[in-house]
Design a protein around this motif. Structure first.
Motif, PDB file in Angstrom:
ATOM      1  N   SER A 289       1.262  -1.061   0.272  1.00 38.33           N
ATOM      2  CA  SER A 289      -0.166   0.224   0.135  1.00 38.33           C
ATOM      3  C   SER A 289       1.065   1.511  -0.069  1.00 38.33           C
ATOM      4  CB  SER A 289      -1.077  -0.234   1.530  1.00 38.33           C
ATOM      5  OG  SER A 289      -1.734  -0.972   1.621  1.00 38.33           O
ATOM      6  N   VAL A 290       0.484   2.313  -1.202  1.00 39.06           N
ATOM      7  CA  VAL A 290       0.539   3.530  -0.335  1.00 39.06           C
ATOM      8  C   VAL A 290       0.391   5.249  -0.436  1.00 39.06           C
ATOM      9  CG1 VAL A 290       2.539   5.874  -2.157  1.00 39.06           C
ATOM     10  CG2 VAL A 290       2.731   2.979  -2.877  1.00 39.06           C
ATOM     11  N   ALA A 291       1.044   5.336   1.224  1.00 38.72           N
ATOM     12  CA  ALA A 291      -0.126   6.004   1.222  1.00 38.72           C
ATOM     13  C   ALA A 291       0.191   7.489   0.606  1.00 38.72           C
ATOM     14  CB  ALA A 291       0.369   6.780   2.724  1.00 38.72           C
ATOM     15  N   ARG A 292      -1.305   8.222   0.091  1.00 43.45           N
ATOM     16  CA  ARG A 292      -1.735   9.726  -1.107  1.00 43.45           C
ATOM     17  C   ARG A 292      -2.102  10.223  -0.100  1.00 43.45           C
ATOM     18  NH1 ARG A 292       2.953   8.139  -4.166  1.00 43.45           N
ATOM     19  NH2 ARG A 292       2.184   6.251  -5.599  1.00 43.45           N
ATOM     20  N   ASP A 293      -1.970  11.433  -0.271  1.00 47.05           N
ATOM     21  CA  ASP A 293      -2.599  12.828  -0.432  1.00 47.05           C
ATOM     22  C   ASP A 293      -3.963  12.394  -0.003  1.00 47.05           C
ATOM     23  OD1 ASP A 293      -0.663  14.593   0.481  1.00 47.05           O
ATOM     24  OD2 ASP A 293      -0.723  15.205  -1.282  1.00 47.05           O
ATOM     25  N   ASN A 294      -4.626  11.578  -0.685  1.00 39.36           N
ATOM     26  CA  ASN A 294      -6.251  11.746  -1.387  1.00 39.36           C
ATOM     27  C   ASN A 294      -6.627   9.965  -1.228  1.00 39.36           C
ATOM     28  OD1 ASN A 294      -5.153  10.180  -2.817  1.00 39.36           O
ATOM     29  ND2 ASN A 294      -6.838  10.904  -4.890  1.00 39.36           N
ATOM     30  N   GLY A 295      -5.667   9.244   0.112  1.00 38.75           N
ATOM     31  CA  GLY A 295      -6.263   8.248   0.560  1.00 38.75           C
ATOM     32  C   GLY A 295      -4.856   7.440   0.250  1.00 38.75           C
ATOM     33  N   VAL A 296      -5.315   5.878   0.579  1.00 31.88           N
ATOM     34  CA  VAL A 296      -4.660   5.047   0.191  1.00 31.88           C
ATOM     35  C   VAL A 296      -4.186   4.307  -1.268  1.00 31.88           C
ATOM     36  CG1 VAL A 296      -2.911   2.889   0.907  1.00 31.88           C
ATOM     37  CG2 VAL A 296      -3.913   4.154   2.845  1.00 31.88           C
ATOM     38  N   GLU A 297      -2.929   4.022  -2.024  1.00 32.87           N
ATOM     39  CA  GLU A 297      -3.293   3.323  -2.892  1.00 32.87           C
ATOM     40  C   GLU A 297      -3.020   1.455  -3.088  1.00 32.87           C
ATOM     41  OE1 GLU A 297      -2.790   6.333  -6.794  1.00 32.87           O
ATOM     42  OE2 GLU A 297      -1.504   5.548  -5.787  1.00 32.87           O
ATOM     43  N   ILE A 298      -3.995   0.960  -3.564  1.00 29.86           N
ATOM     44  CA  ILE A 298      -3.766  -0.413  -3.317  1.00 29.86           C
ATOM     45  C   ILE A 298      -2.532  -0.919  -4.737  1.00 29.86           C
ATOM     46  CG2 ILE A 298      -4.059  -3.019  -3.491  1.00 29.86           C
ATOM     47  CD1 ILE A 298      -7.381  -1.814  -2.127  1.00 29.86           C
ATOM     48  N   MET A 299      -1.488  -0.898  -4.174  1.00 26.49           N
ATOM     49  CA  MET A 299      -0.450  -2.167  -5.190  1.00 26.49           C
ATOM     50  C   MET A 299      -0.904  -3.480  -6.047  1.00 26.49           C
ATOM     51  SD  MET A 299       0.839   1.447  -6.692  1.00 26.49           S
ATOM     52  CE  MET A 299       1.444   0.942  -7.656  1.00 26.49           C
ATOM     53  N   LEU A 300      -0.546  -4.359  -6.378  1.00 31.63           N
ATOM     54  CA  LEU A 300       0.053  -5.350  -6.872  1.00 31.63           C
ATOM     55  C   LEU A 300       1.189  -5.842  -7.924  1.00 31.63           C
ATOM     56  CD1 LEU A 300      -3.487  -7.147  -7.256  1.00 31.63           C
ATOM     57  CD2 LEU A 300      -2.177  -7.630  -5.903  1.00 31.63           C
ATOM     58  N   CYS A 301       2.016  -6.449  -7.817  1.00 30.60           N
ATOM     59  CA  CYS A 301       3.020  -6.722  -8.499  1.00 30.60           C
ATOM     60  C   CYS A 301       2.831  -8.149  -9.547  1.00 30.60           C
ATOM     61  CB  CYS A 301       3.982  -6.626  -8.344  1.00 30.60           C
ATOM     62  SG  CYS A 301       4.922  -7.711  -7.317  1.00 30.60           S
ATOM     63  N   CYS A 302       3.390  -8.587 -11.036  1.00 29.73           N
ATOM     64  CA  CYS A 302       3.440  -9.970 -10.925  1.00 29.73           C
ATOM     65  C   CYS A 302       4.410 -10.666 -12.429  1.00 29.73           C
ATOM     66  CB  CYS A 302       1.721 -10.618 -11.728  1.00 29.73           C
ATOM     67  SG  CYS A 302       1.415  -9.800 -12.505  1.00 29.73           S
ATOM     68  N   ALA A 303       4.741 -11.378 -12.557  1.00 28.71           N
ATOM     69  CA  ALA A 303       5.282 -11.565 -13.642  1.00 28.71           C
ATOM     70  C   ALA A 303       4.513 -11.405 -14.598  1.00 28.71           C
ATOM     71  CB  ALA A 303       5.833 -12.845 -13.862  1.00 28.71           C
ATOM     72  N   HIS A 304       5.502 -10.779 -15.514  1.00 22.66           N
ATOM     73  CA  HIS A 304       5.025 -10.757 -17.376  1.00 22.66           C
ATOM     74  C   HIS A 304       4.567 -11.869 -17.696  1.00 22.66           C
ATOM     75  CE1 HIS A 304       7.608  -6.745 -16.961  1.00 22.66           C
ATOM     76  NE2 HIS A 304       8.793  -7.580 -16.922  1.00 22.66           N
ATOM     77  N   ASN A 305       4.981 -12.499 -17.305  1.00 25.41           N
ATOM     78  CA  ASN A 305       3.649 -13.346 -17.778  1.00 25.41           C
ATOM     79  C   ASN A 305       1.708 -14.284 -17.440  1.00 25.41           C
ATOM     80  OD1 ASN A 305       4.685 -15.280 -15.713  1.00 25.41           O
ATOM     81  ND2 ASN A 305       5.502 -16.936 -17.212  1.00 25.41           N
ATOM     82  N   GLU A 306       2.276 -13.455 -16.111  1.00 22.63           N
ATOM     83  CA  GLU A 306       0.850 -13.507 -15.800  1.00 22.63           C
ATOM     84  C   GLU A 306      -0.364 -13.004 -15.304  1.00 22.63           C
ATOM     85  OE1 GLU A 306       2.207 -15.658 -11.214  1.00 22.63           O
ATOM     86  OE2 GLU A 306       3.195 -14.206 -11.193  1.00 22.63           O
ATOM     87  N   THR A 307       0.231 -11.934 -16.382  1.00 25.44           N
ATOM     88  CA  THR A 307      -0.905 -10.364 -16.163  1.00 25.44           C
ATOM     89  C   THR A 307      -1.826 -10.766 -17.424  1.00 25.44           C
ATOM     90  OG1 THR A 307       0.315 -10.081 -18.738  1.00 25.44           O
ATOM     91  CG2 THR A 307       1.486  -9.102 -17.578  1.00 25.44           C
ATOM     92  N   ASP A 308      -2.187 -11.518 -17.885  1.00 24.50           N
ATOM     93  CA  ASP A 308      -3.355 -11.592 -18.517  1.00 24.50           C
ATOM     94  C   ASP A 308      -4.105 -12.342 -17.590  1.00 24.50           C
ATOM     95  OD1 ASP A 308      -3.252 -10.740 -21.488  1.00 24.50           O
ATOM     96  OD2 ASP A 308      -2.625 -13.429 -21.475  1.00 24.50           O
ATOM     97  N   ASP A 309      -3.776 -13.215 -16.433  1.00 24.16           N
ATOM     98  CA  ASP A 309      -4.822 -13.613 -15.545  1.00 24.16           C
ATOM     99  C   ASP A 309      -5.072 -12.871 -14.407  1.00 24.16           C
ATOM    100  OD1 ASP A 309      -5.663 -16.447 -14.235  1.00 24.16           O
ATOM    101  OD2 ASP A 309      -4.146 -16.146 -12.577  1.00 24.16           O
TER     102      ASP A 309
END
Length: 206
Positions: A36-56
């Motif tokens: 999670s990343v704190a911003r002035d307008n609230g918290v943003e939810i972040m995710l990451c994945c391998a390049h071959n997982e993007t479609d799923d």
């Protein structure tokens, strides 16, 4: 401690709170590969994945009806998820930082399908197969390791949990980094009863 056992009530299904499978999956995915990343307008939810997982991953995000932005980096694809109040509310209970993540206590009272979906999201992010019907996951958070173990037990399987000691300093992709110990869980779905037993209305397992 080595040699200790944990108990789980026989026939305990919990499951009185109905939770959408798509939401539960995304919580699990965040526990594995999110922050999670704190911003002035609230918290943003972040995710990451391998390049071959993007479609799923994008299919799963679409099932939840979340808008998102995507950034392709050298080794992973990052997603910034927006505007889903219930997802943010649950993730706010999941801890901050890799070593502080945890499974919220309410998850054990979700319906069975939702607990399965959370576990699927987590293993999709952080798991790998370990033999026939086997799964192993690794985390830097002891609390998360035991929380995931409780979910696995609530679904009728019995994971082995162990601490893995690592060198405090390592070189990864040419960079010197600090390391901490990690925790691994391994289980096999539907395994025959070997190291666990039933006594006085409880399952007992290492």
């Amino acid at each position: 401690r080595v040699g200790d056992c944990v108990s789980y009530p026989v026939g305990n299904e919990y499951g009185f709170r109905q939770v959408d499978d798509a939401l539960a999956y995304m919580v699990g995915r965040w526990l594995g590969d999110g922050w999670s990343v704190a911003r002035d307008n609230g918290v943003e939810i972040m995710l990451c994945c391998a390049h071959n997982e993007t479609d799923d991953v994008e299919k799963r995000i679409a099932e939840l009806g979340i808008s998102f932005s995507r950034e392709d980096r050298e080794t992973v694809t990052q997603y910034r998820l927006r505007h889903h109040a219930e997802l943010k509310q649950i993730i706010a209970q999941c801890g901050r930082g890799a070593r502080n993540k945890q499974v919220p206590g309410e998850v054990l009272f979700w319906n069975r399908s939702a607990r399965q979906s959370l576990l699927r999201g987590y293993t999709d992010a952080d798991g790998y197969t370990a033999g026939p019907q086997g799964m192993t996951v690794t985390t830097a958070s002891r609390t998360l390791a035991y929380g995931i173990a409780r979910i696995v037990r609530s679904l009728g399987d019995f994971p082995a949990v162990r601490q893995v000691h690592r060198e405090r300093v390592a070189v990864i992709q040419g960079r010197t980094v600090q390391q901490s110990d990690v925790w691994t869980l391994t289980w096999r779905s539907g395994r025959e009863r070997t190291s666990w037993w039933v006594e006085d209305g409880y399952y007992w397992a290492p």
